[in-house]
Design an enzyme around this catalytic site. Sequence first.
Site, mmCIF file in Angstrom:
data_model
loop_
_atom_site.group_PDB
_atom_site.id
_atom_site.type_symbol
_atom_site.label_atom_id
_atom_site.label_comp_id
_atom_site.label_asym_id
_atom_site.label_seq_id
_atom_site.Cartn_x
_atom_site.Cartn_y
_atom_site.Cartn_z
ATOM 1 N N TYR A 260 11.969 -3.882 11.180
ATOM 2 C CA TYR A 260 12.371 -3.509 10.124
ATOM 3 C C TYR A 260 13.388 -2.507 10.525
ATOM 4 O O TYR A 260 14.471 -2.113 9.998
ATOM 5 C CB TYR A 260 11.668 -3.039 8.878
ATOM 6 N N GLU A 261 13.044 -1.765 11.692
ATOM 7 C CA GLU A 261 13.958 -0.861 12.278
ATOM 8 C C GLU A 261 15.394 -1.421 12.651
ATOM 9 O O GLU A 261 16.150 -0.379 13.175
ATOM 10 C CB GLU A 261 13.304 -0.008 13.394
ATOM 11 N N HIS B 19 9.356 -1.516 15.147
ATOM 12 C CA HIS B 19 9.235 -2.572 14.223
ATOM 13 C C HIS B 19 10.409 -3.385 14.026
ATOM 14 O O HIS B 19 11.568 -2.877 14.206
ATOM 15 C CB HIS B 19 8.838 -2.008 13.018
ATOM 16 N N HIS C 192 5.087 7.611 14.065
ATOM 17 C CA HIS C 192 4.949 7.047 15.214
ATOM 18 C C HIS C 192 5.700 7.564 16.416
ATOM 19 O O HIS C 192 6.817 7.530 16.569
ATOM 20 C CB HIS C 192 5.605 5.530 14.929
ATOM 21 N N HIS D 99 4.197 5.274 2.070
ATOM 22 C CA HIS D 99 4.049 5.829 3.545
ATOM 23 C C HIS D 99 3.009 7.083 3.701
ATOM 24 O O HIS D 99 2.368 6.923 4.562
ATOM 25 C CB HIS D 99 5.447 5.956 4.170
ATOM 26 N N ALA E 76 -1.984 -0.052 10.873
ATOM 27 C CA ALA E 76 -2.461 0.179 9.378
ATOM 28 C C ALA E 76 -1.674 -1.118 8.446
ATOM 29 O O ALA E 76 -0.559 -1.384 8.726
ATOM 30 C CB ALA E 76 -1.637 1.411 8.880
ATOM 31 N N MET F 265 3.454 -4.923 8.680
ATOM 32 C CA MET F 265 4.554 -5.026 9.359
ATOM 33 C C MET F 265 4.744 -4.979 10.830
ATOM 34 O O MET F 265 5.946 -4.820 11.468
ATOM 35 C CB MET F 265 5.871 -3.984 8.856
ATOM 36 N N SER F 266 3.560 -5.388 11.252
ATOM 37 C CA SER F 266 3.549 -5.215 13.010
ATOM 38 C C SER F 266 2.644 -6.298 13.611
ATOM 39 O O SER F 266 2.284 -7.330 12.866
ATOM 40 C CB SER F 266 3.314 -3.924 13.358
ATOM 41 N N ASN G 84 -4.382 1.074 2.146
ATOM 42 C CA ASN G 84 -4.260 1.061 0.615
ATOM 43 C C ASN G 84 -4.525 -0.553 0.296
ATOM 44 O O ASN G 84 -4.678 -1.326 1.185
ATOM 45 C CB ASN G 84 -2.628 1.093 0.449
ATOM 46 N N SER H 171 0.215 3.433 12.933
ATOM 47 C CA SER H 171 0.473 4.336 11.942
ATOM 48 C C SER H 171 -0.791 5.185 11.838
ATOM 49 O O SER H 171 -1.784 4.715 11.464
ATOM 50 C CB SER H 171 0.657 3.944 10.821
HETATM 51 N N1 HPA Z 1 2.026 -3.718 3.127
HETATM 52 C C1 HPA Z 1 2.540 -3.989 4.327
HETATM 53 N N2 HPA Z 1 2.557 -3.182 5.200
HETATM 54 C C2 HPA Z 1 1.527 -2.145 5.306
HETATM 55 C C3 HPA Z 1 0.883 -1.899 4.083
HETATM 56 C C4 HPA Z 1 1.024 -2.875 2.865
HETATM 57 O O1 HPA Z 1 0.515 -2.915 1.749
HETATM 58 N N3 HPA Z 1 0.141 -0.734 3.961
HETATM 59 C C5 HPA Z 1 0.127 -0.418 5.366
HETATM 60 N N4 HPA Z 1 1.103 -1.302 6.172
#
Ligand code: HPA
Length: 296
Positions: free
Chosen positions: A96-97, A94, A71, A268, A124, A230-231, A254, A38
């Site tokens: 989740y998609e 991903h 993406h 996001h 990310a 998530m990847s 974050n 990302s």
């Molecule tokens: N959690 C899960 N996936 C992420 C996060 C998070 O805090 N930040 C960026 N991708």
Amino acid sequence: MTKIDLSSFERANEAVSYLRTKLPEILQQPQVAIVCGSGLGGLADTIEPESRIEFDYASIPHFPRSTVVGHAGKLVFGLLGQKIPAVLMVGRAHYYEGHSIDQVAFPIRVFKQLQVNTVVLTNAAGGLNSEYDVGDIVLLNDHLFLAGLAGTHPLRGANEDEFGVRFPPLSDAYDLDLRRHAHQSWKKIISPESKRKLHEGVYAFCGGPTYETRAESRMLRMLGADVVGMSTVPEIVTARHCGLRVLAFSLVTNRAVFALLEEGMAGHEEVLEAGRAAAIDMQKLVVETIVDVFDR
Ligand code: HPA
């Protein structure tokens, strides 16, 4: 045999046959594959423009597409650092998609069939370790794959012997030599005034698309994770199965835990913004490391 019955080995070979019809001699066998996470697609801009050839994922047989904003979804071939043939994924699919967990990792098998020997994965991620600041980079040295432990695993099903063994070990998944190169390269590229740090840590894979609750983040931290995302893990597992060397970096976009409620919420936009700010250093680190490894 219908298309759906093809093994992933056959599908990867079809994708490679298609790509090779469009690639010049020098890019037919890239040495390294890079997956851009990302906000990290700028890495593709480091490819020499004269050598650059792009493919939309939609045009490549069997390639999974990404639907996530930020993406893009293209495969970029070209020379990195002027002479290293490379292939870059700008954007990834991903779990989740709605893709299956093995389909998410399918591009890795395409890279294997292209004769790549090293994959560099970037993503990310949320920081769980309280010593990590937003914008820091984490060199992954291990992972927690809770979904995989519970059976949602990219290698579930009949083993494809063409790629690797039934029970692959993962205790040495994160290549020590490549990590050493990354640390050396970091010293070269980071300016003395920069507050950005390079850590080594453990990545926890979560299916998403929700970010973690505070209790889930605390749990992952207690289990030993430093970052969460998530990847990446399905791709790493698939890469190690077929003997590719792996180097992986997370950009902390974050703080997933510890912050007070208001500042502790991931979104996001926030993820993309921190990515933009730190992307330049991350880009330099990846390129410098690859040049350090291959240009000897
Ligand atoms: N959690 C899960 N996936 C992420 C996060 C998070 O805090 N930040 C960026 N991708």
